[in-house]
Design an enzyme around this catalytic site. Structure first.
Site, PDB file in Angstrom:
ATOM      1  N   ASP A 137     -36.745  34.037 -12.209  1.00 56.37           N
ATOM      2  CA  ASP A 137     -35.512  34.546 -11.638  1.00 56.37           C
ATOM      3  C   ASP A 137     -35.731  36.034 -11.355  1.00 56.37           C
ATOM      4  O   ASP A 137     -36.702  36.630 -11.839  1.00 56.37           O
ATOM      5  CB  ASP A 137     -34.376  34.322 -12.642  1.00 56.37           C
ATOM      6  N   ASP A 141     -32.703  38.916 -10.732  1.00 58.41           N
ATOM      7  CA  ASP A 141     -31.712  39.800 -11.362  1.00 58.41           C
ATOM      8  C   ASP A 141     -31.553  39.477 -12.842  1.00 58.41           C
ATOM      9  O   ASP A 141     -31.262  38.338 -13.212  1.00 58.41           O
ATOM     10  CB  ASP A 141     -30.353  39.672 -10.663  1.00 58.41           C
TER      11      ASP A 141
END
Length: 230
Positions: free
Chosen positions: A11, A13
């Site tokens: 991922d 953020d």
């Protein structure tokens, strides 16, 4: 010795980039500008990882089309131009990714960011060339739908059993579950270790320096699901 994984999917953020604070403040500032109820920080953190449409829906309900477009425009201006909250890479990320690439892992990104936003931060951080493929919410389906992971595995030719998804939110880990791949949580982003463990990751890291030890242990035998990682 054979590595337990060939493909590591990150991922963005809250996982590689410390951007949670700016997302929260930008979302709150956008609500203020549009005279919408201002969400609490915890509520915003809970939607990080989703694409913007379902995220906005969870926080504010279904907005009329003109107001929704105004929200998108205002939020993007807040996040990219107006909000000055720093968004550095987490400590050790650049060195970690370079080392993993040198060790022969294929690296990928599966993110709730839009393509324009991810390309901007990849270019700014000079990490673009380290990733075999990146997938964004506006060109796939929002987490926790597994479509992004399926696309990445198809592109790389790596099987589910050799794929590891790494993220900071329950949305990341539930996406991994839906795709039938192992997951690893990190507790310095959107969700706490306690919440992440409810999704049965193989482990939860509290620092990127722990990843190498996790992968080395996995060469001998994969760790027990749901275990904390010391």
């Amino acid at each position: 010795m054979t590595k337990p994984y060939e493909l590591l999917i990150f991922d963005w953020d809250g996982t590689l980039m410390d951007s949670i604070g700016r997302i929260v403040s930008s979302m709150q500032a956008t609500a203020t500008a549009l005279h919408l109820p201002v969400p609490q920080a915890a509520a915003v953190r809970d939607i990080i990882g989703l694409s913007l449409e379902p995220a906005i829906g969870r926080l504010f309900g279904k907005l009329p089309a003109p107001q929704y477009e105004q929200f998108l425009e205002t939020y993007r201006a807040q996040y990219v131009e107006l909000d000055t909250t720093p968004t550095p890479l987490f400590t050790g990320v650049r060195e970690m990714l370079n080392e993993l690439s040198a060790q022969g892992y294929q690296l990928a990104v599966a993110t709730g960011k839009a393509r324009r936003g991810l390309d901007r931060v990849l270019q700014e951080s000079e990490l673009t060339d380290l990733f075999t493929i990146t997938r964004c919410a506006d060109e796939s389906r929002s987490k926790p739908d597994p479509h992004m992971l399926h696309e990445i595995m198809t592109h790389t030719g790596v099987a589910q059993s050799a794929t590891l998804m790494i993220g900071d939110s329950m949305h990341d880990l539930r996406m991994a579950q839906a795709a039938g791949v192992d997951a690893l949580g990190v507790d310095f982003g959107a969700h706490s270790a306690e919440l992440l463990l409810t999704c049965e990751p193989r482990a939860v890291l509290s620092d990127w320096s722990q990843l190498d030890s996790f992968l080395q242990q996995g060469i001998k035998s994969k760790t027990s699901k749901g275990a904390g990682f010391e």
